[in-house]
Design a protein around this motif. Structure first.
Motif, short mmCIF file in Angstrom:
data_model
loop_
_atom_site.label_atom_id
_atom_site.label_comp_id
_atom_site.label_asym_id
_atom_site.label_seq_id
_atom_site.Cartn_x
_atom_site.Cartn_y
_atom_site.Cartn_z
N GLN A 8 4.72 5.01 3.39
CA GLN A 8 4.08 4.42 4.73
C GLN A 8 3.37 5.47 5.46
N ARG A 9 3.55 6.61 5.49
CA ARG A 9 2.59 7.63 5.89
C ARG A 9 1.39 7.74 5.30
N ASP A 10 1.41 7.69 3.70
CA ASP A 10 0.41 7.56 2.84
C ASP A 10 -0.45 6.48 3.09
N LEU A 11 -0.07 5.14 3.44
CA LEU A 11 -0.76 3.90 3.56
C LEU A 11 -1.34 4.26 4.90
N LEU A 12 -0.92 4.76 6.00
CA LEU A 12 -1.72 5.07 7.03
C LEU A 12 -2.88 5.78 6.82
N TYR A 13 -2.82 7.10 6.11
CA TYR A 13 -3.87 7.85 5.79
C TYR A 13 -5.01 7.03 4.94
N VAL A 14 -4.58 6.37 3.95
CA VAL A 14 -5.51 5.35 3.18
C VAL A 14 -6.21 4.42 4.12
N ILE A 15 -5.40 3.53 5.03
CA ILE A 15 -5.98 2.69 5.77
C ILE A 15 -7.15 3.45 6.76
N GLY A 16 -6.80 4.73 7.38
CA GLY A 16 -7.71 5.38 8.22
C GLY A 16 -8.79 5.81 7.40
N GLY A 17 -8.91 5.99 6.09
CA GLY A 17 -10.00 6.61 5.31
C GLY A 17 -10.93 5.56 4.52
N LEU A 18 -10.47 4.47 4.56
CA LEU A 18 -11.33 3.45 3.75
C LEU A 18 -12.13 2.46 4.77
N ASP A 19 -13.26 2.26 4.23
CA ASP A 19 -14.21 1.60 5.08
C ASP A 19 -13.65 -0.17 5.05
N ASP A 20 -13.35 -0.60 4.01
CA ASP A 20 -12.63 -1.84 3.78
C ASP A 20 -11.36 -1.93 3.25
N TYR A 34 -0.68 8.19 -6.83
CA TYR A 34 0.59 8.11 -7.34
C TYR A 34 0.70 8.22 -8.88
N ASP A 35 -0.53 7.87 -9.41
CA ASP A 35 -0.46 7.52 -10.86
C ASP A 35 0.46 6.83 -11.46
N THR A 36 0.67 5.68 -10.83
CA THR A 36 1.65 4.59 -11.24
C THR A 36 1.38 3.34 -10.42
N GLU A 37 1.75 2.15 -10.99
CA GLU A 37 1.50 0.94 -10.40
C GLU A 37 2.39 0.83 -9.08
N ILE A 38 1.44 0.21 -8.41
CA ILE A 38 2.28 -0.14 -7.12
C ILE A 38 2.47 -1.69 -6.95
N HIS A 39 3.50 -2.16 -6.98
CA HIS A 39 4.01 -3.51 -6.85
C HIS A 39 3.54 -4.18 -5.64
N HIS A 40 3.11 -5.45 -5.51
CA HIS A 40 2.80 -6.05 -4.34
C HIS A 40 4.07 -6.04 -3.56
N GLY A 41 5.52 -6.19 -4.17
CA GLY A 41 6.63 -6.06 -3.33
C GLY A 41 6.93 -4.81 -2.53
N ARG A 42 6.18 -3.82 -2.90
CA ARG A 42 6.48 -2.76 -2.37
C ARG A 42 5.31 -2.50 -1.31
N LEU A 43 4.10 -2.87 -1.63
CA LEU A 43 2.88 -2.42 -0.81
C LEU A 43 2.95 -3.45 0.49
N TYR A 44 2.92 -4.81 0.46
CA TYR A 44 3.07 -5.52 1.52
C TYR A 44 3.95 -5.58 2.25
N PRO A 45 5.31 -5.51 2.05
CA PRO A 45 6.44 -5.36 3.13
C PRO A 45 6.10 -3.81 3.98
N ASN A 46 5.55 -2.88 3.39
CA ASN A 46 5.53 -1.66 4.18
C ASN A 46 4.23 -1.75 5.00
N LEU A 47 3.20 -2.56 4.68
CA LEU A 47 2.07 -2.92 5.46
C LEU A 47 2.66 -3.65 6.70
N ASP A 48 3.49 -4.63 6.31
CA ASP A 48 3.87 -5.44 7.69
C ASP A 48 5.02 -4.31 8.48
N THR A 49 5.64 -3.41 7.91
CA THR A 49 6.34 -2.83 8.76
C THR A 49 5.42 -1.87 9.79
N LEU A 50 4.40 -1.25 9.09
CA LEU A 50 3.19 -0.56 10.10
C LEU A 50 2.65 -1.61 11.04
#
Length: 96
Positions: A8-20, A34-50
């Motif tokens: 979730q912290r990494d998501l915050l940093y990436v959100i803050g660093g991207l234009d879009d 992370y050099d691995t696939e990030i599944h939608h089931g991991r990404l979107y629930p964490n975004l919703d938490t933020l």
């Protein structure tokens, strides 16, 4: 920010660093880091938490795409975290 996971912290940093910062762009950035696939089931629930914690705002770009922007609180949390990290990095660098 103490109650966030590392992902979730990494998501915050990436959100803050991207234009879009939409879901697929965030996914691509994190997969590169992370050099691995990030599944939608991991990404979107964490975004919703933020969003629920008031750190990120979810905006609709079009009917299928959401944009994610840091709130003022989210930016303050990042700034405070970086300040905290720098305190320890300075101590480490001066000890070397």
């Amino acid at each position: 920010m103490y109650d966030l996971t590392g992902f979730q912290r990494d998501l915050l940093y990436v959100i803050g660093g991207l234009d879009d910062p939409h879901g697929l762009a965030l996914k691509a950035e994190l997969e590169g880091y992370y050099d691995t696939e990030i599944h939608h089931g991991r990404l979107y629930p964490n975004l919703d938490t933020l969003v629920d914690k008031g750190l990120v705002e979810k905006l609709q770009m079009d009917r299928r795409t959401n944009l994610y922007k840091l709130t003022a609180r989210g930016q303050r949390e990042i700034d405070a975290r970086r300040e905290w990290e720098q305190q320890y990095l300075r101590d480490t660098l001066s000890a070397a």
